[in-house]
Design an enzyme around this catalytic site. Structure first.
Site, PDB file in Angstrom:
ATOM      1  N   ASP A 103       0.841  -1.199   0.000  1.00  0.00           N
ATOM      2  CA  ASP A 103       0.000   0.000   0.000  1.00  0.00           C
ATOM      3  C   ASP A 103       0.876   1.249   0.000  1.00  0.00           C
ATOM      4  OD1 ASP A 103      -2.210   1.598   0.107  1.00  0.00           O
ATOM      5  OD2 ASP A 103      -2.923   0.910   2.043  1.00  0.00           O
ATOM      6  N   ASP A 104       0.796   2.010  -1.069  1.00  0.00           N
ATOM      7  CA  ASP A 104       1.545   3.268  -1.193  1.00  0.00           C
ATOM      8  C   ASP A 104       3.057   3.054  -1.254  1.00  0.00           C
ATOM      9  OD1 ASP A 104      -0.923   4.433  -0.936  1.00  0.00           O
ATOM     10  OD2 ASP A 104      -0.389   5.784   0.690  1.00  0.00           O
TER      11      ASP A 104
ATOM     12  N   CYS B 148      -5.769   5.047  -3.440  1.00  0.00           N
ATOM     13  CA  CYS B 148      -5.935   3.615  -3.194  1.00  0.00           C
ATOM     14  C   CYS B 148      -7.185   3.026  -3.843  1.00  0.00           C
ATOM     15  CB  CYS B 148      -5.985   3.346  -1.692  1.00  0.00           C
ATOM     16  SG  CYS B 148      -4.512   3.879  -0.792  1.00  0.00           S
TER      17      CYS B 148
ATOM     18  N   ASP C 113      -0.532  -0.274  -4.854  1.00  0.00           N
ATOM     19  CA  ASP C 113      -1.673   0.401  -5.475  1.00  0.00           C
ATOM     20  C   ASP C 113      -1.290   1.727  -6.112  1.00  0.00           C
ATOM     21  OD1 ASP C 113      -1.251   1.638  -3.030  1.00  0.00           O
ATOM     22  OD2 ASP C 113      -3.168   1.037  -2.176  1.00  0.00           O
ATOM     23  N   ASN C 114      -0.471   2.518  -5.454  1.00  0.00           N
ATOM     24  CA  ASN C 114      -0.010   3.779  -6.045  1.00  0.00           C
ATOM     25  C   ASN C 114       1.308   4.172  -5.407  1.00  0.00           C
ATOM     26  OD1 ASN C 114      -2.700   4.639  -4.195  1.00  0.00           O
ATOM     27  ND2 ASN C 114      -0.771   5.530  -3.536  1.00  0.00           N
TER      28      ASN C 114
END
Length: 545
Positions: free
Chosen positions: A46-47, A82, A324-325
């Site tokens: 995540d991130d 997200c 995700d990003n």
């Protein structure tokens, strides 16, 4: 669904073709499908950044993924947040098509996902229809809370983190298949996800004794996302106790775009002040905490791969490591966060290993999360649905351009609740052997243009000095891609030139097309809105409809 005519063997042959394959129709001879259906294991962080070197601090990811597989270094999220990013990953669609464009209601979250019935037709369902069992452990998307834990369609085992335990590293909360909440106070979240994942693999091994039973297993720890406190404040992620003293001298790479003295951007980004020495110190601490929080994820990778190997599953399993990003820390004076179209926020890690995938290979063909479902379906020998917005990662007939889009305020993470309005934009990335270009149109009617081969850190907005003939071509691509669907997203030049004579930017730059492109209407927003409104953007009456 029926098995695709090309099958797994054909896909692997295509995977070995070079990045330089021309953008024209290819008709490989389809060999018979002889392989049993492969398994898929996806580790979704995540991130996680691609451009601040976090992968350099993960030796097990290097050993098990980078050294054993193929890294796509020009892989992107097309909405740097997200919820929209994760929905695109599983649907194979850009955000303007699935319309989950924010983290919370009314324009985003699991509630918006459910209201659109998006789980009627997405990758887990397509796999399940072909005999796969699907399993999810960890963070799904925001909006999974105590009042909304129902499992989406397609999952046999759905065990998501539940708010407020999604972004709490030492008090995770889970729900199994929509059942009652289960809290684990004092347990480190990533370690618990590791243990749950290993137990799930054990259960899948027992299931396989009954037959083929291919599976998809998604493992999604929250690290290195910030921890979110009860009052909504973002604070740096919390590492496991055994890792909290690591990397005392690490700091954000001092690339040219880190807190630059000259800030040549657009709108609110341009007006940001220089970061103070105290802020820079806070950013470096934040960076160290991100690296430390990823160490448990790295250990999870090692445990999962060893578990698969011990049960003779590696030879028929594709493993993916992605996020995700992206994330920025101090780039362009931005304190911490995402949600912008700068390269730090949209260029993300994607590494795949498995049967027939080349080892220690780097591929630079452009790809996005929307390419993921087609890739999985092709590797599984399953026919693709017609509504996918992208081809397989290994398809030699890849596009060279894609749309990056956003419709929301930008909020600053890392302890601040500051929000920046007028952050809606459409950006174009065009990547080929000859070109590496970024072009954006903002809701404020500002524009940006960077030749990334010359200015990889996006330091000097060259829009006013750029060749107008080139910008005319990029404008036309934005007009086509901003609301594209399916085949139009995959092959935008075919929409612009219906005679089929133009396959790339180089073809389009032929002087014989100058008058045509000069006369085309340009993309624009009517106003700045924080949600997708098709009537608010476009080029008037589209010349390509």
């Amino acid at each position: 669904m029926k098995l695709a005519s090309i099958g797994l063997v054909g896909l692997l042959l295509l995977a070995r073709q070079s990045f330089g394959a021309p953008n024209k129709c290819v008709s490989p001879q389809p060999p018979p499908v002889t392989h049993k259906k492969p398994n898929f294991v996806v580790i979704l962080t995540d991130d996680q950044d691609q451009l601040m070197n976090s992968l350099d601090y993960q030796p097990y990811v290097k050993r098990h993924f980078i050294d054993e597989g193929t890294s796509f270094t020009k892989y992107y999220t097309t909405s740097a947040m997200c919820c929209p990013s994760r929905v695109s990953l599983w649907l194979g669609q850009f955000a303007h098509n699935h319309n989950v464009t924010d983290e919370s209601r009314p324009h985003g979250s699991y509630y918006k996902f459910q209201a659109g019935n998006l789980d009627d037709s997405w990758l887990p369902v397509w796999l399940q229809e072909e005999g796969y069992s699907n399993h999810y452990i960890g963070k799904f998307i925001n909006g999974v809370n105590k009042d909304n834990t129902v499992a989406p369609k397609g999952w046999d085992h759905f065990e998501p983190l539940v708010s407020p335990g999604i972004y709490n590293f030492t008090n995770p909360i889970f729900s199994l298949n929509g059942g009652p909440l289960e809290s684990f106070p004092g347990v480190y979240q990533t370690d618990l996800i590791r243990d749950k994942s290993l137990a799930r693999i054990d259960a899948l091994v027992e299931k396989k004794k009954e037959g083929d039973n291919p599976f998809l297993l998604v493992i999604s720890p929250t690290a290195p996302h910030d921890e979110i406190q009860e009052d909504g404040t973002f604070t740096p992620p919390v590492p496991a106790d055994r890792h909290k003293h690591l990397f005392p001298d690490a700091r954000v790479p001092r690339t040219p775009n880190f807190n630059p003295a000259v800030q040549d951007k657009v709108g609110w980004i341009r007006d940001l002040p220089l970061l103070s020495p105290l802020q820079v110190e806070e950013i470096d601490h934040h960076y160290r905490q991100r690296l430390r929080s990823l160490q448990a994820t790295d250990e999870l990778v090692d445990s999962v791969v060893k578990k698969l190997a011990a049960n003779d599953l590696l030879d028929n399993t594709y493993l993916v490591y992605t996020t995700d990003n992206g994330y920025h820390l101090g780039q362009h004076r931005l304190f911490a966060g995402k949600q912008t179209p700068i390269e730090n926020d949209i260029n993300i890690p994607f590494i795949i290993r498995g049967p027939g995938i080349a080892k220690k290979q780097i591929k630079t063909n452009p790809a996005t999360h929307s390419h993921f479902p087609a890739t999985v379906l092709d590797l599984a020998g399953i026919k693709r649905p017609t509504n996918l917005d992208a081809t397989s990662l290994f398809d030699p007939e890849h596009t060279e351009s894609f749309n990056v889009e956003f419709w929301s305020n930008q909020f600053t993470e890392g302890g601040s609740k500051l929000k920046h309005k007028k952050n809606s934009y459409k950006a174009l990335r065009l990547i080929s052997q000859k070109h590496d270009l970024y072009y954006s149109v903002w809701c404020t009617h500002e524009h940006e243009f960077y030749d990334m081969k010359v200015d990889p850190y996006q330091l000097s907005n060259n829009h006013s000095a750029a060749d107008r003939k080139l910008l005319d071509r990029l404008d036309a691509l934005v007009v086509v891609l901003h609301d594209c669907k399916g085949e139009v997203c995959k092959f935008p030049w075919r929409t612009i030139h219906k005679d089929g004579q133009v396959h790339s930017l180089d073809d389009a730059l032929d002087a014989k097309h100058d008058a045509f492109y000069s006369a085309l209407p340009k993309f624009r927003f009517k106003s700045c809105k924080v949600y997708y409104d098709a009537d608010n953007e476009g080029a008037g009456s589209s010349p390509f409809s």
